[in-house]
Enzyme design. Structure first.
Site, PDB file in Angstrom:
ATOM      1  N   GLU A 109      -8.490  33.797  18.180  1.00 40.34           N
ATOM      2  CA  GLU A 109      -9.791  33.084  18.410  1.00 40.34           C
ATOM      3  C   GLU A 109      -9.895  32.359  19.697  1.00 40.34           C
ATOM      4  OE1 GLU A 109     -10.354  30.626  15.059  1.00 40.34           O
ATOM      5  OE2 GLU A 109     -11.024  32.159  13.773  1.00 40.34           O
ATOM      6  N   GLU A 141      -9.868  38.415  10.098  1.00 41.21           N
ATOM      7  CA  GLU A 141     -10.119  37.042   9.247  1.00 41.21           C
ATOM      8  C   GLU A 141     -11.445  37.132   8.554  1.00 41.21           C
ATOM      9  OE1 GLU A 141      -9.239  33.235  10.470  1.00 41.21           O
ATOM     10  OE2 GLU A 141      -7.438  34.002  11.812  1.00 41.21           O
TER      11      GLU A 141
END
Length: 384
Positions: free
Chosen positions: A184, A292
């Site tokens: 991320e 995710e």
């Protein structure tokens, strides 16, 4: 009997061609990045930490359960670069080819169990948000890698590449690993995200490792935001160059109101939010991996998780998914989506003493959507 078996394999291949090509299905193993939080944002908190107390990578019994009962073929295993490459807190430096061999050995033992003992695939996940030197209040602390022109403490892109060259050299003979540059990235330019991705990939290939590489995007690598904003991932990420031609995009897609996975209610529909990314992947002849995702313990979230997984299976630009998250140290704490949800570690309860997300979300909603045909052999890549 042999003839019938061959026909069955051919039929399975035809069905996969018609309904998409999810070849990896699995779970995140979160724990190698634990034990670092500081309420006062004190650099060095929890470093290096105590294995089995402050951090741990997997519970081998959990891996056994997911392989035997759930028939998955993939685990995404988190680690933290500040433990792998110790930080000099005076300078902020340390990222490169000098490793903490104790931490690396503990991590490798987990990866080897998944890949060599159980014969499954493992994403090696530096859970660093493309930052290094201070994880005390992740995801916001630490210097952005490659911003060393304005931050003297920041690791350079060249040091990032050196890390991945050394890291990959230790896994190049393991065909079942999958490389990822960072969890991320956010609050940086997409040009720098691409530059760091390319540097990591260059280091990996220079080490002689040709396994699958998953390139992270900007803005928390959100699938819903891939084409959005003034500096979107879609503007540059297709420019990544891989001499091995073995890479894909990695995205995250939570279904709550702000895509964070911190709320128990789901209100963001995966199919419509991923539609623009799907078109971009098709236009650029690329594949993606949703590594995710999650939702809360309620009927609405269960339905929306199912809808998203069905959407991924119906679109052949998606090759895999991994739910967030199991891990050996979660206890009764939630890994995602509200205290009443808990986490995906089998045989755990929520903070309220009710069954955890493995029983309430994985078993009824995710397990039935694990494809019957998954990749079982050969180097990690985008093909079955």
């Amino acid at each position: 009997m042999v003839f019938l078996t061959v026909l069955a394999v051919i039929a399975a291949g035809i069905m996969m061609s018609a309904h998409g090509k999810i070849i990896y299905a699995g779970i995140n193993e979160s724990g190698g990045e634990f034990g670092l939080w500081s309420s006062t944002s004190t650099p060095g908190t929890g470093l290096p930490g105590r294995f089995g107390a402050d951090y741990a990578f997997i519970n081998k019994t959990t891996v056994d359960i997911y392989v035997q009962a759930d028939k998955i073929n993939l685990f995404r295993v988190a680690f933290i670069m500040e433990r792998m490459c110790p930080v000099n807190f005076t300078t902020g430096k340390g990222l490169g080819n000098k490793f903490n061999e104790t931490y690396f050995a503990e991590f490798k033992d987990a990866v080897d169990y998944i890949t060599n003992v159980k014969g499954k695939y493992a994403i090696l996940d530096p859970h660093n948000y493309m930052r290094y030197n201070d994880p005390s209040q992740q995801p916001f602390t630490g210097s952005v890698i490659g911003q060393n022109d304005t931050d003297s403490r920041a690791a350079s892109t060249a040091e990032f590449q050196a890390f991945f060259r050394e890291f990959a050299s230790r896994f190049r003979s393991n065909p079942r690993v999958i490389f990822s540059p960072s969890n991320e990235p956010h609050d940086m330019t997409t040009a720098l995200v691409l530059k760091n991705n390319q540097a990591a990939l260059n280091g990996i290939r220079a080490a002689g490792a040709n396994q699958l590489f998953l390139a992270a995007g900007n803005a928390w690598t959100g699938g819903h935001s891939w084409t959005e904003g003034s500096d979107p991932s879609s503007a540059l990420m297709a420019q990544l160059v891989d001499p091995a031609k073995n890479w894909a995009i990695e995205v995250h897609e939570y279904l709550d109101v702000d895509f964070s996975g911190s709320h128990s209610e789901c209100s963001q529909p995966g199919p419509s939010n991923l539609a623009a990314l799907t078109s971009w992947l098709q236009a650029n002849k690329l594949k993606a991996f949703v590594n995710e995702f999650g939702g809360g313990n309620n009927d609405n979230c269960r339905a929306m998780i199912g809808e998203m997984l069905d959407y991924l299976a119906a679109n052949d630009v998606y090759i895999g998914w991994a739910a967030w998250a199991a891990g050996p140290l979660w206890g009764t704490f939630r890994s995602c989506c509200g205290d009443e949800t808990g986490n995906l570690e089998p045989n755990t309860l929520t903070i309220d003493g009710t069954p955890g997300a493995y029983d309430t979300i994985w078993v009824p909603t995710i397990r039935p959507r694990v494809p019957a045909v998954l990749k079982t052999r050969g180097i990690s890549n985008t093909q079955l």
